[in-house]
Design an enzyme around this catalytic site. Structure first.
Site, PDB file in Angstrom:
ATOM      1  CB  ILE A  18      -0.947  -0.020   1.228  1.00 15.17           C
ATOM      2  CG1 ILE A  18      -1.990  -1.135   1.075  1.00 15.17           C
ATOM      3  CG2 ILE A  18      -1.623   1.341   1.416  1.00 15.17           C
ATOM      4  CD1 ILE A  18      -2.822  -1.387   2.337  1.00 15.17           C
ATOM      5  CB  ILE A  89       5.247  -5.589  11.402  1.00 13.12           C
ATOM      6  CG1 ILE A  89       5.164  -5.155  12.893  1.00 13.12           C
ATOM      7  CG2 ILE A  89       6.360  -4.818  10.688  1.00 13.12           C
ATOM      8  CD1 ILE A  89       6.369  -5.567  13.716  1.00 13.12           C
ATOM      9  CB  THR A  90       1.173  -9.328  10.918  1.00 26.92           C
ATOM     10  OG1 THR A  90       1.950  -9.908   9.868  1.00 26.92           O
ATOM     11  CG2 THR A  90       0.070  -8.468  10.333  1.00 26.92           C
ATOM     12  CG  ASP A  92      -1.272 -12.497  12.245  1.00 26.61           C
ATOM     13  OD1 ASP A  92      -1.145 -11.355  12.732  1.00 26.61           O
ATOM     14  OD2 ASP A  92      -1.838 -12.714  11.158  1.00 26.61           O
ATOM     15  CD  GLN A 145      -8.961 -12.523  11.531  1.00 30.35           C
ATOM     16  OE1 GLN A 145      -9.488 -13.485  12.100  1.00 30.35           O
ATOM     17  NE2 GLN A 145      -9.302 -12.182  10.301  1.00 30.35           N
ATOM     18  CD  GLN A 148      -4.383  -9.728  12.357  1.00 32.32           C
ATOM     19  OE1 GLN A 148      -5.482  -9.259  12.092  1.00 32.32           O
ATOM     20  NE2 GLN A 148      -3.299  -9.442  11.657  1.00 32.32           N
ATOM     21  CE1 TYR A 151      -1.410  -5.246  11.085  1.00 29.06           C
ATOM     22  CE2 TYR A 151      -3.779  -5.569  11.165  1.00 29.06           C
ATOM     23  CZ  TYR A 151      -2.659  -5.107  10.503  1.00 29.06           C
ATOM     24  OH  TYR A 151      -2.789  -4.515   9.264  1.00 29.06           O
ATOM     25  N   PRO A 181      -8.138  -0.124   5.624  1.00 29.67           N
ATOM     26  CG  PRO A 181      -6.044  -0.120   4.613  1.00 29.67           C
ATOM     27  CD  PRO A 181      -6.738   0.194   5.909  1.00 29.67           C
TER      28      PRO A 181
HETATM   29  N1  CAA Z   1     -11.835 -18.746  14.964  1.00 31.43           N
HETATM   30  C1  CAA Z   1     -11.981 -19.625  15.957  1.00 31.43           C
HETATM   31  N2  CAA Z   1     -11.061 -20.580  16.240  1.00 31.43           N
HETATM   32  C2  CAA Z   1      -9.965 -20.625  15.474  1.00 31.43           C
HETATM   33  C3  CAA Z   1      -9.755 -19.736  14.417  1.00 31.43           C
HETATM   34  C4  CAA Z   1     -10.734 -18.762  14.173  1.00 31.43           C
HETATM   35  N3  CAA Z   1     -10.625 -17.869  13.194  1.00 31.43           N
HETATM   36  N4  CAA Z   1      -8.559 -20.017  13.858  1.00 31.43           N
HETATM   37  C5  CAA Z   1      -8.047 -21.054  14.535  1.00 31.43           C
HETATM   38  N5  CAA Z   1      -8.891 -21.421  15.501  1.00 31.43           N
HETATM   39  C6  CAA Z   1      -8.735 -22.490  16.463  1.00 31.43           C
HETATM   40  C7  CAA Z   1      -7.922 -23.635  15.879  1.00 31.43           C
HETATM   41  O1  CAA Z   1      -8.773 -24.488  15.155  1.00 31.43           O
HETATM   42  C8  CAA Z   1      -7.341 -24.272  17.110  1.00 31.43           C
HETATM   43  O2  CAA Z   1      -8.326 -25.067  17.718  1.00 31.43           O
HETATM   44  P1  CAA Z   1      -7.914 -26.461  18.421  1.00 31.43           P
HETATM   45  O3  CAA Z   1      -6.903 -26.100  19.472  1.00 31.43           O
HETATM   46  O4  CAA Z   1      -9.208 -26.949  18.958  1.00 31.43           O
HETATM   47  O5  CAA Z   1      -7.342 -27.274  17.310  1.00 31.43           O
HETATM   48  C9  CAA Z   1      -7.123 -23.100  18.046  1.00 31.43           C
HETATM   49  O6  CAA Z   1      -7.974 -22.032  17.570  1.00 31.43           O
HETATM   50  C10 CAA Z   1      -5.685 -22.600  18.061  1.00 31.43           C
HETATM   51  O7  CAA Z   1      -5.295 -22.476  16.765  1.00 31.43           O
HETATM   52  P2  CAA Z   1      -3.783 -22.403  16.405  1.00 31.43           P
HETATM   53  O8  CAA Z   1      -3.016 -23.186  17.394  1.00 31.43           O
HETATM   54  O9  CAA Z   1      -3.631 -22.714  14.960  1.00 31.43           O
HETATM   55  O10 CAA Z   1      -3.485 -20.874  16.695  1.00 31.43           O
HETATM   56  P3  CAA Z   1      -2.178 -20.127  16.350  1.00 31.43           P
HETATM   57  O11 CAA Z   1      -1.709 -19.413  17.523  1.00 31.43           O
HETATM   58  O12 CAA Z   1      -1.213 -20.978  15.640  1.00 31.43           O
HETATM   59  O13 CAA Z   1      -2.695 -19.036  15.358  1.00 31.43           O
HETATM   60  C11 CAA Z   1      -3.150 -18.207  13.242  1.00 31.43           C
HETATM   61  C12 CAA Z   1      -3.291 -19.390  14.141  1.00 31.43           C
HETATM   62  C13 CAA Z   1      -1.688 -18.039  12.823  1.00 31.43           C
HETATM   63  C14 CAA Z   1      -3.575 -16.928  13.933  1.00 31.43           C
HETATM   64  C15 CAA Z   1      -4.004 -18.473  12.038  1.00 31.43           C
HETATM   65  O14 CAA Z   1      -5.315 -18.669  12.480  1.00 31.43           O
HETATM   66  C16 CAA Z   1      -4.001 -17.313  11.093  1.00 31.43           C
HETATM   67  O15 CAA Z   1      -3.019 -17.063  10.396  1.00 31.43           O
HETATM   68  N6  CAA Z   1      -5.106 -16.591  11.048  1.00 31.43           N
HETATM   69  C17 CAA Z   1      -5.249 -15.443  10.142  1.00 31.43           C
HETATM   70  C18 CAA Z   1      -4.981 -14.208  10.876  1.00 31.43           C
HETATM   71  C19 CAA Z   1      -5.193 -13.079   9.932  1.00 31.43           C
HETATM   72  O16 CAA Z   1      -6.225 -12.928   9.296  1.00 31.43           O
HETATM   73  N7  CAA Z   1      -4.207 -12.216   9.825  1.00 31.43           N
HETATM   74  C20 CAA Z   1      -4.324 -11.108   8.920  1.00 31.43           C
HETATM   75  C21 CAA Z   1      -2.966 -10.783   8.419  1.00 31.43           C
HETATM   76  S1  CAA Z   1      -3.049  -9.584   7.114  1.00 31.43           S
HETATM   77  C22 CAA Z   1      -3.456  -8.190   7.918  1.00 31.43           C
HETATM   78  O17 CAA Z   1      -3.514  -8.099   9.101  1.00 31.43           O
HETATM   79  C23 CAA Z   1      -3.752  -7.007   7.026  1.00 31.43           C
HETATM   80  C24 CAA Z   1      -4.983  -6.356   7.416  1.00 31.43           C
HETATM   81  O18 CAA Z   1      -4.938  -5.293   7.991  1.00 31.43           O
HETATM   82  C25 CAA Z   1      -6.274  -6.951   7.039  1.00 31.43           C
END
Ligand code: CAA
Length: 244
Positions: A18, A89-90, A92, A145, A148, A151, A181
């Site tokens: 961006i 930065i992220t 996550d 989220q 996050q 973040y 955004p």
């Molecule tokens: N809702 C509910 N539960 C969820 C979930 C969700 N969205 N995502 C994962 N879980 C659950 C998992 O299934 C898991 O359950 P179990 O223990 O029963 O198996 C539990 O939560 C823990 O999950 P993880 O151990 O996988 O959690 P983690 O600490 O490794 O994190 C994560 C996972 C890396 C956060 C992954 O879910 C992820 O990458 N999510 C996307 C985050 C995202 O959208 N980031 C945006 C980046 S871009 C940005 O930020 C730009 C912007 O401004 C939009």
């Protein structure tokens, strides 16, 4: 409109995503533009050689480095009248797994970075009776989220920071606004696991990621001469993913 062509804009995190699109949009609108970057020297050099936009390296999380960086840019180009706080930065992970370092890194860059940069330019803008600050927030600062907490807190904090600073600049012609955004086609979003991202895109009414240029367009709108009555606002640009 003649004065607009001489205004100097600084975009943090301006060599990619961006930020890069914003730099190019502001050049196209006639501003003198500088970028700051923190991490990737080769990418910054490539950006400058492609676009002709100069880029300086410092971390927005470092207050003194921001002051010094701005002094350098102003010595080269003149007073900064437009600041786009885009660097972000992220780190996550769910809260249970989040380290204090991951918390601090995100808050220091995304939120304190806005303070550090604004702190260095705000007095000059007020003294000159004109300025534009645009802070890049996120839909995830508005909705939250999973994974996050750091973040989302930083991006929600940016909205409060924006509104408070808008009040402090209003009498002196300095507007302070935020753009929030949605998910945008950048390296940051590409780093989200494909299965998770697929689920997110499926819930965006427009049915796709934003293009960086679509966010840049909103930033260019907010910094324009004619946008002087818009301050303390948050412009949502999220393909309908969050409304109201
Ligand atoms: N809702 C509910 N539960 C969820 C979930 C969700 N969205 N995502 C994962 N879980 C659950 C998992 O299934 C898991 O359950 P179990 O223990 O029963 O198996 C539990 O939560 C823990 O999950 P993880 O151990 O996988 O959690 P983690 O600490 O490794 O994190 C994560 C996972 C890396 C956060 C992954 O879910 C992820 O990458 N999510 C996307 C985050 C995202 O959208 N980031 C945006 C980046 S871009 C940005 O930020 C730009 C912007 O401004 C939009």
């Amino acid at each position: 409109m003649a004065t607009q062509t001489r205004r100097v804009a600084l975009v943090t995190g301006g060599t990619t995503g961006i930020g890069a699109a914003t730099c190019q949009s502001l050049v196209a609108a006639g501003y003198t533009v500088a970028a700051s970057f923190c991490g990737n020297e080769d990418r910054a050099k490539d950006f400058t050689s492609r676009t002709g936009i100069p880029a300086w390296r410092w971390s927005v999380s470092d207050h003194d480095a921001c002051r010094a960086g701005i002094d350098t840019v102003e010595a080269a180009l003149g007073p900064i009248e437009i600041l786009v706080n885009n660097a972000g930065i992220t780190r996550d992970s769910s809260l249970a797994k989040m380290t204090p370092d991951a918390w601090r890194a995100v808050i220091d860059t995304n939120l304190s970075g806005c303070f550090n940069m604004a702190h260095a330019v705000f007095a000059g803008m007020r003294a000159r009776k004109w300025g534009r600050i645009v802070n890049v927030s996120s839909i995830n600062g508005e909705t939250g989220q999973f994974g996050q907490t750091n973040y989302a807190a930083s991006k929600a904090g940016i909205l409060g920071f924006t509104r408070a600073l808008a009040l402090e600049g209003a009498r002196d012609g300095v507007t302070v606004n935020a753009v929030a955004p949605g998910y945008t086609d950048t390296d940051m979003v590409k780093a989200v696991p494909a299965d998770v991202l697929g689920g997110i895109v499926a819930r965006i009414p427009v049915g796709r990621l934003a293009r960086p240029e679509e966010i840049a367009r909103c930033i260019a709108f907010l910094v324009a001469e004619e946008s002087g009555f818009i301050t303390g606002a948050t412009l949502d640009v999220n393909g309908g993913q969050r409304m109201g």
